[in-house]
Design a protein around this motif. Structure first.
Motif, PDB file in Angstrom:
ATOM      1  N   PHE A  95     -17.493 -13.326 -22.682  1.00 24.41           N
ATOM      2  CA  PHE A  95     -16.826 -14.116 -23.724  1.00 24.41           C
ATOM      3  C   PHE A  95     -17.790 -14.423 -24.876  1.00 24.41           C
ATOM      4  O   PHE A  95     -17.383 -14.479 -26.032  1.00 24.41           O
ATOM      5  N   ILE A  96     -19.065 -14.594 -24.530  1.00 21.43           N
ATOM      6  CA  ILE A  96     -20.057 -14.808 -25.593  1.00 21.43           C
ATOM      7  C   ILE A  96     -20.188 -13.544 -26.441  1.00 21.43           C
ATOM      8  O   ILE A  96     -20.207 -13.603 -27.671  1.00 21.43           O
ATOM      9  N   ALA A  97     -20.236 -12.391 -25.766  1.00 22.52           N
ATOM     10  CA  ALA A  97     -20.330 -11.120 -26.498  1.00 22.52           C
ATOM     11  C   ALA A  97     -19.114 -10.948 -27.408  1.00 22.52           C
ATOM     12  O   ALA A  97     -19.220 -10.481 -28.548  1.00 22.52           O
ATOM     13  N   LYS A  98     -17.959 -11.340 -26.897  1.00 20.07           N
ATOM     14  CA  LYS A  98     -16.723 -11.254 -27.683  1.00 20.07           C
ATOM     15  C   LYS A  98     -16.814 -12.157 -28.919  1.00 20.07           C
ATOM     16  O   LYS A  98     -16.374 -11.786 -30.008  1.00 20.07           O
ATOM     17  N   ALA A  99     -17.401 -13.353 -28.747  1.00 20.72           N
ATOM     18  CA  ALA A  99     -17.564 -14.280 -29.874  1.00 20.72           C
ATOM     19  C   ALA A  99     -18.456 -13.660 -30.946  1.00 20.72           C
ATOM     20  O   ALA A  99     -18.181 -13.766 -32.148  1.00 20.72           O
ATOM     21  N   ILE A 100     -19.526 -12.987 -30.501  1.00 25.15           N
ATOM     22  CA  ILE A 100     -20.435 -12.321 -31.447  1.00 25.15           C
ATOM     23  C   ILE A 100     -19.664 -11.266 -32.245  1.00 25.15           C
ATOM     24  O   ILE A 100     -19.770 -11.170 -33.463  1.00 25.15           O
ATOM     25  N   GLU A 101     -18.854 -10.523 -31.515  1.00 23.82           N
ATOM     26  CA  GLU A 101     -18.080  -9.455 -32.158  1.00 23.82           C
ATOM     27  C   GLU A 101     -17.133 -10.043 -33.202  1.00 23.82           C
ATOM     28  O   GLU A 101     -16.969  -9.494 -34.305  1.00 23.82           O
ATOM     29  N   ARG A 102     -16.525 -11.180 -32.896  1.00 20.03           N
ATOM     30  CA  ARG A 102     -15.592 -11.828 -33.829  1.00 20.03           C
ATOM     31  C   ARG A 102     -16.335 -12.374 -35.055  1.00 20.03           C
ATOM     32  O   ARG A 102     -15.818 -12.330 -36.165  1.00 20.03           O
ATOM     33  N   ILE A 103     -17.542 -12.899 -34.859  1.00 17.73           N
ATOM     34  CA  ILE A 103     -18.321 -13.412 -35.995  1.00 17.73           C
ATOM     35  C   ILE A 103     -18.568 -12.268 -36.987  1.00 17.73           C
ATOM     36  O   ILE A 103     -18.420 -12.442 -38.192  1.00 17.73           O
ATOM     37  N   GLY A 104     -18.886 -11.101 -36.446  1.00 15.95           N
ATOM     38  CA  GLY A 104     -19.068  -9.926 -37.299  1.00 15.95           C
ATOM     39  C   GLY A 104     -17.807  -9.609 -38.102  1.00 15.95           C
ATOM     40  O   GLY A 104     -17.867  -9.367 -39.311  1.00 15.95           O
ATOM     41  N   ASP A 105     -16.659  -9.649 -37.450  1.00 17.09           N
ATOM     42  CA  ASP A 105     -15.387  -9.376 -38.132  1.00 17.09           C
ATOM     43  C   ASP A 105     -15.150 -10.354 -39.286  1.00 17.09           C
ATOM     44  O   ASP A 105     -14.725  -9.958 -40.379  1.00 17.09           O
ATOM     45  N   HIS A 106     -15.401 -11.632 -39.019  1.00 16.62           N
ATOM     46  CA  HIS A 106     -15.165 -12.640 -40.061  1.00 16.62           C
ATOM     47  C   HIS A 106     -16.121 -12.453 -41.243  1.00 16.62           C
ATOM     48  O   HIS A 106     -15.729 -12.665 -42.391  1.00 16.62           O
ATOM     49  N   ALA A 107     -17.365 -12.064 -40.947  1.00 16.43           N
ATOM     50  CA  ALA A 107     -18.331 -11.816 -42.027  1.00 16.43           C
ATOM     51  C   ALA A 107     -17.846 -10.664 -42.905  1.00 16.43           C
ATOM     52  O   ALA A 107     -17.930 -10.724 -44.140  1.00 16.43           O
ATOM     53  N   VAL A 108     -17.311  -9.615 -42.272  1.00 12.66           N
ATOM     54  CA  VAL A 108     -16.742  -8.489 -43.040  1.00 12.66           C
ATOM     55  C   VAL A 108     -15.593  -8.989 -43.915  1.00 12.66           C
ATOM     56  O   VAL A 108     -15.499  -8.645 -45.096  1.00 12.66           O
TER      57      VAL A 108
END
Lengths: 236, 236
Positions: free
Chosen positions: B190-203
């Motif tokens: 779930f932490i890895a998933k959160a990291i992935e989502r942070i990347g999406d929002h930055a894009v």
């Protein structure tokens, strides 16, 4: 705004609101089809959902553009402006629900593409139906500018969250008992997570309706604020 | 708009943009502290992140309100309107990044509250640093209205996605080898998933900058559209 401009604004706003509801209908069928595909393994239905997400993305961009054009051209204020900004916010959440439907479909594709037939270990139907129901209610609330549905959606969201936690615990037990089920269990977990997110987005939409109708931003304001606004009924 | 109104608009817009960047700074430190708390197990830091999310939510509501007031009062059009709408969209994504930081902190709390000391099985540092870096670049791009960073953010996002997939595969292996690690592995997932989502929002934020600077909505338009707009440089 002059009488003529007012009338033109109303016509344009109505077109936008119709667009949002059409997009909402499409998102609803994406969600329904994704779960139907998951249950049945119907490959063509699953692929239809995955391919169909693109159209929803384009609708978001189109409606967003129509909204900003309407603001620039008609310069609405007060409740008129809130109606346009609320439509923009609503399509953002609808698009995200579309993304979740696509994720479910992709997980369904992986689950049904194995050598063995996919047999679900946990029952996601209840939570999936609840989330679909929430989406329909959120769209109803948008269509009728009905603020009274927001507390119900908040309660349903709690049920979805509880279902998600129960599913997670169940899946952990299955994975520990039979590590061969880990891959499939994780897929199921991601589907449960998608259901939970759909519920959150439906709640957001019902909160935008309160903002549009009453001008109060109840996001993060707690259950009580939502209930107070709902009790006031639709002022629009 | 008259000269006076124009000047007032610029002042108000600048205040909003400063608010967005302050909110961005706060979100950045939430992300940094969440991962520091995860690594060190520092309980007070972890609790600080969890408690701090509320302030970010309030900032989103405040900036949103300032934006809609500015539109109602000054009736901006063209690039001025896009600047305000872009700020509204940016704070939505910043708030979601804040949510992800809170999720990481909550997972960190669970991971470090067990009887045994938490020993991470997979390395999340690389992905976490990448996502933090993306957030900083997205905020830079907003601050300087610099459209040229968008393609780089898109590439970095691919790296984050690749890291997420690698982490998922590794975790599945660990869980299968030692089912006792399943609970902790899911937290890590779930932490890895959160990291992935942070990347999406930055894009997303870097795409809003293109919209604000060039008036083109490049969401879902593919890499090429982003690169074309980036190549045009900042027109603002």
């Amino acid at each position: 705004m002059t009488q003529h401009t007012l009338k033109q604004f109303d016509t344009d706003l109505e077109a936008i609101r119709t667009g949002v509801l059409q997009m909402g209908g499409l998102v609803e069928s994406q969600v329904t089809n994704a779960f139907a595909g998951l249950r049945s393994g119907d490959k063509s239905l699953i692929e239809k959902v995955i391919a169909g997400d693109h159209r929803i993305n384009l609708l978001e961009v189109d409606i967003d553009e129509a909204c900003s054009k309407l603001i620039a051209l008609r310069q609405p204020a007060a409740s008129d402006l809130r109606a346009v900004l609320g439509a923009m916010k609503t399509v953002t959440d609808l698009e995200r629900i579309g993304d979740e439907a696509k994720k479910v479909a992709k997980a369904a594709r992986r689950l049904h593409s194995g050598d063995l037939p996919y047999s679900p270990k946990v029952d996601l139907n209840h939570a999936a139906l609840l989330a679909s129901d929430m989406l329909r209610k959120a769209l109803d609330s948008f269509a009728r500018m009905d603020v009274t549905l927001a507390p119900e959606l908040a309660r349903m969201d709690e049920d979805v969250d509880t279902a998600f936690e129960a599913v997670t615990r169940q899946l952990i037990t299955y994975m520990m008992e039979d590590p061969r089920t880990i891959s499939n269990s994780l897929e199921t977990l991601f589907i449960a997570k998608a259901i939970e997110r759909i519920g959150d987005h439906a709640v957001n939409i019902s909160e935008y309706v309160i903002y549009m109708a009453h001008g109060r931003d109840v996001r993060y304001a707690g259950t009580e604020a939502v209930e107070i606004e709902a009790a006031k009924g639709a002022k629009s």
